[in-house]
Design an enzyme around this catalytic site. Structure first.
Site, short mmCIF file in Angstrom:
data_model
loop_
_atom_site.label_atom_id
_atom_site.label_comp_id
_atom_site.label_asym_id
_atom_site.label_seq_id
_atom_site.Cartn_x
_atom_site.Cartn_y
_atom_site.Cartn_z
N GLU A 94 0.85 -1.20 0.00
CA GLU A 94 0.00 0.00 0.00
C GLU A 94 0.88 1.24 0.00
O GLU A 94 1.60 1.50 0.96
CB GLU A 94 -0.90 -0.01 1.25
CG GLU A 94 -1.74 1.26 1.37
CD GLU A 94 -2.46 1.37 2.72
OE1 GLU A 94 -2.72 0.34 3.37
OE2 GLU A 94 -2.74 2.51 3.14
N ARG A 154 0.74 10.41 0.37
CA ARG A 154 1.13 11.45 1.34
C ARG A 154 2.37 12.20 0.92
O ARG A 154 2.87 13.04 1.66
CB ARG A 154 1.39 10.81 2.71
CG ARG A 154 0.15 10.22 3.30
CD ARG A 154 0.40 9.65 4.66
NE ARG A 154 -0.62 8.68 4.97
CZ ARG A 154 -0.59 7.85 5.99
NH1 ARG A 154 0.43 7.87 6.81
NH2 ARG A 154 -1.57 7.00 6.18
N LYS A 165 -11.07 -1.77 6.43
CA LYS A 165 -9.91 -1.38 7.23
C LYS A 165 -10.45 -0.88 8.57
O LYS A 165 -11.48 -0.21 8.60
CB LYS A 165 -9.17 -0.28 6.48
CG LYS A 165 -8.21 0.54 7.30
CD LYS A 165 -7.30 1.33 6.39
CE LYS A 165 -6.64 2.50 7.10
NZ LYS A 165 -5.29 2.78 6.58
C1 3PG Z 1 -1.87 4.07 7.96
O1 3PG Z 1 -1.28 5.01 7.48
O2 3PG Z 1 -2.76 3.38 7.44
C2 3PG Z 1 -1.47 3.74 9.29
O3 3PG Z 1 -1.51 4.93 9.99
C3 3PG Z 1 -0.12 3.12 9.42
O4 3PG Z 1 0.12 3.29 10.76
P1 3PG Z 1 1.47 2.93 11.48
O5 3PG Z 1 2.47 3.91 10.97
O6 3PG Z 1 1.14 3.12 12.93
O7 3PG Z 1 1.81 1.50 11.12
#
Ligand code: 3PG
Length: 213
Positions: free
Chosen positions: A47, A51, A134
Site C-alpha cells: 500500500e 502522502r 480497514k
Molecule cells: C496508515 O497510514 O494506514 C497507518 O496509519 C499506518 O500506521 P502505522 O504507521 O502506525 O503503522
C-alpha cells in the site's frame, strides 16, 4: 464494480500475507527496489500512501515489480481514485469512507478497502456491501479488544486493522476470527529506505510474513 466484488478481491489480497506494508515513499527512484525487497521477503501486497508528491510515480514504478500487488492508501477523494488507477494501482485503501468516494471507486472499478472505526461506521459499510474493511486508527480506537467486541454482534465483517500495529501486538490481532490481515509501516522505516538498505527491509518483511495469531 460492486462493493461485494471489491470485498472479494480485498479479502483475497489479505489472504496472501499477514501484513500489508503501509509505505510512504519520498523518492520514486527508490520505489522499485523497495517493492522488490518486500516481495522477496514474503509481503507481496503493498500500500503506497498518497502522502508525498512522489506517491503516484512510486505506484507506477512498483506496478512493474514482478509478484507485487500494488495499491494506493490515504485515498480521500474521487480525484485520487482516478489518479491512482491511472498510475496502475490495483486496489485502494481509505482511512474512512464517504458516499462520494465509494461512488467514484465503484464507478471507476477500483476495489476499495474502506475504513471504519466504530460499529456504526462498520455497519454502514456492510449495508452498502463492503464485507471487508480497514479498521483505523486501530490501536487508538480500542485495538484488538474493540475489533473482537464488534465481531460479537457483527461477525460477518472481516477487518484489516492499521494504525499502531507492531510486531508485538500483531499476533493478538491476527488471532481473531474477524481479522484477515494487518497493515503497518514498521516493515519499511524511513531511515532504511533513505539508506537504501534493501537487505534490512527484506529481513523485516520476512519476519512479518511469518507472523500468525
Ligand atoms: C496508515 O497510514 O494506514 C497507518 O496509519 C499506518 O500506521 P502505522 O504507521 O502506525 O503503522
Amino acid at each position: 464494480m460492486t462493493p461485494e466484488a471489491a470485498s472479494q478481491q480485498t479479502e483475497a489480497l489479505c489472504r496472501l500475507a499477514p501484513v500489508i506494508p503501509v509505505l510512504t515513499v519520498k523518492d520514486a527512484a527508490k520505489a522499485a527496489k523497495l517493492a522488490e525487497a518486500l516481495v522477496k521477503g514474503g509481503l507481496p501486497v503493498l500500500e503506497v500512501t498518497l502522502r508525498t508528491p512522489a506517491a503516484l510515480d512510486a505506484i507506477r514504478e512498483m506496478a512493474q515489480v514482478e509478484g507485487g500487488r500494488v495499491g494506493a492508501g490515504s485515498i480521500l477523494t474521487p480525484e485520487h481514485v482516478a489518479q491512482v488507477l491511472e498510475a496502475g494501482a490495483t486496489f485502494g485503501v481509505s482511512p474512512g469512507s464517504t458516499p462520494k468516494l465509494l461512488d467514484a471507486a465503484e464507478t471507476a472499478g477500483l476495489p476499495m478497502l474502506p475504513g471504519a472505526a466504530t460499529a456504526s461506521e462498520a455497519m454502514a459499510l456492510l449495508e452498502r456491501g463492503y464485507r471487508v474493511q480497514k479498521f483505523f486508527p486501530a490501536e487508538q480506537s480500542g485495538g484488538a479488544a474493540a475489533i473482537k467486541s464488534i465481531g460479537a454482534p457483527v461477525p460477518q465483517i472481516l477487518f484489516c486493522p492499521t494504525g499502531g500495529v507492531t510486531p508485538a501486538n500483531a499476533p493478538t490481532y491476527l488471532s481473531l476470527a474477524n481479522i484477515a490481515c494487518v497493515g503497518g509501516s514498521w516493515v519499511a522505516p524511513e531511515a532504511l529506505i533513505e539508506a537504501g538498505d534493501w537487505a534490512a527491509i527484506e529481513e523485516l518483511a520476512r519476519t512479518a510474513s511469518q507472523l500468525a495469531g
